[in-house]
Structures are given as C-alpha cells and as structure tokens.
Design an enzyme around this catalytic site. Structure first.
Site, PDB file in Angstrom:
ATOM      1  CG  HIS A 270      -0.367  -0.012   2.525  1.00  0.00           C
ATOM      2  ND1 HIS A 270       0.391  -1.056   3.022  1.00  0.00           N
ATOM      3  CD2 HIS A 270      -0.403   0.911   3.538  1.00  0.00           C
ATOM      4  CE1 HIS A 270       0.780  -0.802   4.253  1.00  0.00           C
ATOM      5  NE2 HIS A 270       0.319   0.403   4.587  1.00  0.00           N
TER       6      HIS A 270
ATOM      7  CG  HIS B 187      -0.104   4.254   4.698  1.00  0.00           C
ATOM      8  ND1 HIS B 187      -0.824   3.572   5.647  1.00  0.00           N
ATOM      9  CD2 HIS B 187      -0.975   5.135   4.127  1.00  0.00           C
ATOM     10  CE1 HIS B 187      -2.078   4.008   5.649  1.00  0.00           C
ATOM     11  NE2 HIS B 187      -2.183   4.955   4.738  1.00  0.00           N
TER      12      HIS B 187
ATOM     13  CG  ASP C  58       4.819   2.901   7.558  1.00  0.00           C
ATOM     14  OD1 ASP C  58       3.961   3.248   6.733  1.00  0.00           O
ATOM     15  OD2 ASP C  58       4.531   2.258   8.597  1.00  0.00           O
ATOM     16  CG  HIS C  59       4.096  -0.400   4.448  1.00  0.00           C
ATOM     17  ND1 HIS C  59       4.161  -1.726   4.793  1.00  0.00           N
ATOM     18  CD2 HIS C  59       3.591   0.245   5.532  1.00  0.00           C
ATOM     19  CE1 HIS C  59       3.712  -1.888   6.029  1.00  0.00           C
ATOM     20  NE2 HIS C  59       3.355  -0.693   6.499  1.00  0.00           N
TER      21      HIS C  59
ATOM     22  CG  HIS D 207      -4.000  -0.160   6.751  1.00  0.00           C
ATOM     23  ND1 HIS D 207      -4.032   0.410   8.005  1.00  0.00           N
ATOM     24  CD2 HIS D 207      -2.831   0.248   6.187  1.00  0.00           C
ATOM     25  CE1 HIS D 207      -2.942   1.127   8.189  1.00  0.00           C
ATOM     26  NE2 HIS D 207      -2.194   1.053   7.105  1.00  0.00           N
TER      27      HIS D 207
ATOM     28  CG  ASP E 121       0.313  -1.717   7.729  1.00  0.00           C
ATOM     29  OD1 ASP E 121       1.226  -2.476   8.087  1.00  0.00           O
ATOM     30  OD2 ASP E 121       0.420  -0.477   7.733  1.00  0.00           O
TER      31      ASP E 121
ATOM     32  CG  HIS F 153       3.807  -2.391  11.136  1.00  0.00           C
ATOM     33  ND1 HIS F 153       4.598  -1.289  11.337  1.00  0.00           N
ATOM     34  CD2 HIS F 153       3.006  -2.092  10.077  1.00  0.00           C
ATOM     35  CE1 HIS F 153       4.294  -0.357  10.448  1.00  0.00           C
ATOM     36  NE2 HIS F 153       3.328  -0.817   9.680  1.00  0.00           N
TER      37      HIS F 153
END
Length: 315
Positions: free
Chosen positions: A87, A89, A91-92, A143, A167, A205
C-alpha cells in the site's frame, strides 16, 4: 524460495524473496533503501505526517549501522528485478523512488496509484511469475482501499507458501481501518486471507506484543492467547522478531479473524461479523491510545530525520 526478513524503522519489516535457481529477487514493501545516521534521542509514538495526514505509528530513528537493501541482494548473489508494494503509506513505499533511481528498469508493482514510483497497477486475482515462484495478487481493502496482499508459492518445493499481508493482517491483529467499510475489511481478513492455506504469514509490523495484550482483553479465557503472549514476551526480551506466523495459528488467537466466535461477539455486543469487526477496531484504537501517550517533541524529531516535514502548500 528463500525469504530474508529485514527490520527497518522502529517496527516495520520489508522482505527480500529469492528464487533460488535463477537468483531473481523480489523486494516487498521497501520502506527505506538504506539507513541513515540517527538524530540522538529521536523517538516517535503515534504521529501524523503533516502533508499527507498518514499515521506514523510507533517509530524510532534507525541505528547508525550502515545498511542498504542492495548490499543484501549482492551478498545473496541475486538480481533484484521487482518491488511488490502492499500500500501507499510512506513506511511501506517511501524507498521505491530511490531504489528505482539506483536500479534503472526496476519494476514497481501495487494496486494503488498513490504508491511512490509505481510502474504498473495490479488487479485483484492477477498472477505473476518469478522463475518457479508464483504470486497471486489479493486486493485486501480496509487499512487502505488500494491495499494488496501477495500470496506466493513454488511448485514442487517443500517450502510452505507465504502471504505478505502488509498492514491488512498482522500477528494477532490487523492494521487500523483508515479507508473503506467494516464489511470490506471483514471480507479482506476472513474471506480472502482467512481462507488461504494455513501456512506462513509475513506481516508489515512488529506489533505482536500489543496485539496479544488486546486479544487477551477480548478473550481473557483463551488459552491460545495466553500461551502466545508468554511466547511473545520472551521474544521481546530476547530482541527477536515474532514474525512469521501461520494462518492456522492466527485463527486460534487473532480476534479479528475470530469474529464469529461467541466469546468475541460477547465482548463487542454485536452478532453480524462486520459489526463485530467494527467494534473491535474502535476498541483496539482506544486500547492503543491508553497504552501509548503522544510525545510531540520526539515525533517532530523523527519527522525531521526522515525528511517528512515540508513547507505548507499554498491554498
């Protein structure tokens, strides 16, 4: 099929999947292509990226040991050809652009146009091949609306299949529902991911300990939750990852996959699966807020370190 688990940021994981015959490599969720020197004392819990309003989650500036994804690829004697992004975001996906610059011709795949450096958008049910490795793309909204999970297997191989769930699904929990409906999230978790073979799950995570503490609140008499929580606490003390897990195990202690169980329904006061899931998400959010008070100064330091602060755009 060889999978290298690579911890980044405070609690993220990215993965390198290697086809052992051809040595072709695929990276999953490239948060950062390399680590940087830290800002002393920089620590962040539960913040927002100002310009995109995305949760930062629970992050720490990485240590100063130099790291590059490409160094690992080189040590493995592999050739990185593709990035699979679950996805958009940061941090990915934030490492995609730099990695694409370092590797001209790199293919960056995902289901959301918001993914950084995306070269082709994938569709639900689409299948890919990397040598002997098969990849089935599974759209798992909840998410985010464009969240894609990746189910990988290799023919005539003793290694179990794997699902890279980003996520959408984590050990004993799931990502926050930021986009879409509870019904969509239920379909993603229970009908799409929950019906895969009961094998390996690689999530995005390291949230296992907190997830299990919440699971214990939901089902205080679930012996599987108690046993997994004790195990996770020991792993945490030993500073050892708790991933991967298996779907077979998750069905025993993950409340977000157990929405049809009477004990979980009783906790939520709901019966319809999507309604049960909706209450679980809200209760989990309250549980996390109570456990992790905000630290604004540390959050700002982390954002500065990772280049996330920018001048506000003119309206």
């Amino acid at each position: 099929m060889k999978v290298k688990v690579i911890p980044v940021l405070e609690d993220n994981y990215m993965y390198l999947v290697i086809e052992e015959r051809t040595r072709e490599a695929v990276a999953v969720d490239v948060a950062v292509p390399k680590r940087h020197h830290p800002v002393p004392g920089a620590l962040c819990t539960q913040g927002l990226v100002p310009q995109c309003r995305q949760p930062l989650g629970h992050l720490r500036v990485p240590n100063s040991h130099p790291f590059q994804l490409l160094e690992i690829v080189g040590r493995e004697g592999a050739s990185l050809t593709t990035v699979l992004t679950t996805h958009h975001h940061w941090d990915h996906a934030r490492g995609n652009a730099e990695l694409a610059r370092l590797l001209p011709g790199l293919v960056v795949l995902g289901a959301d146009e918001r993914i950084c450096a995306l070269t082709r958008r994938l569709a639900h049910g689409e299948e890919l091949r990397f040598g002997a490795i098969h990849v089935r793309c599974l759209l798992t909204p909840g998410h985010t609306l464009g969240h894609m999970s990746y189910f990988l297997w290799e023919e005539e191989c003793p290694d179990p299949p794997a699902v890279f769930s980003g996520d959408a699904l984590s050990v004993a929990g799931c990502g926050s529902r930021l986009e879409g409906t509870a019904q969509q999230m239920y379909q993603s978790l229970v009908e799409t991911l929950g019906t895969l073979p009961p094998e390996t799950v690689f999530c995005g995570h390291e949230h296992t300990l907190g997830n299990l503490e919440f699971a214990q609140k939901v089902e205080p008499y679930n012996d599987h939750v108690k046993a997994k929580l004790l195990w996770a606490k020991q792993r945490d003390e030993d500073d050892v990852p708790t991933v991967p897990a298996t779907l077979g195990e998750e069905l025993l202690y993950n409340p977000f996959l157990r929405v049809a169980e009477e004990s979980v329904r009783k906790f939520t006061g709901k019966v319809a699966p999507a309604d049960v899931l909706d209450v679980l998400c809200r209760e989990r959010a309250s549980f996390e807020r109570a456990a992790e008070p905000l630290q604004p100064q540390a959050r700002a330091l982390l954002a500065l370190q990772w280049g996330l602060l920018s001048t506000p755009r003119q309206k």
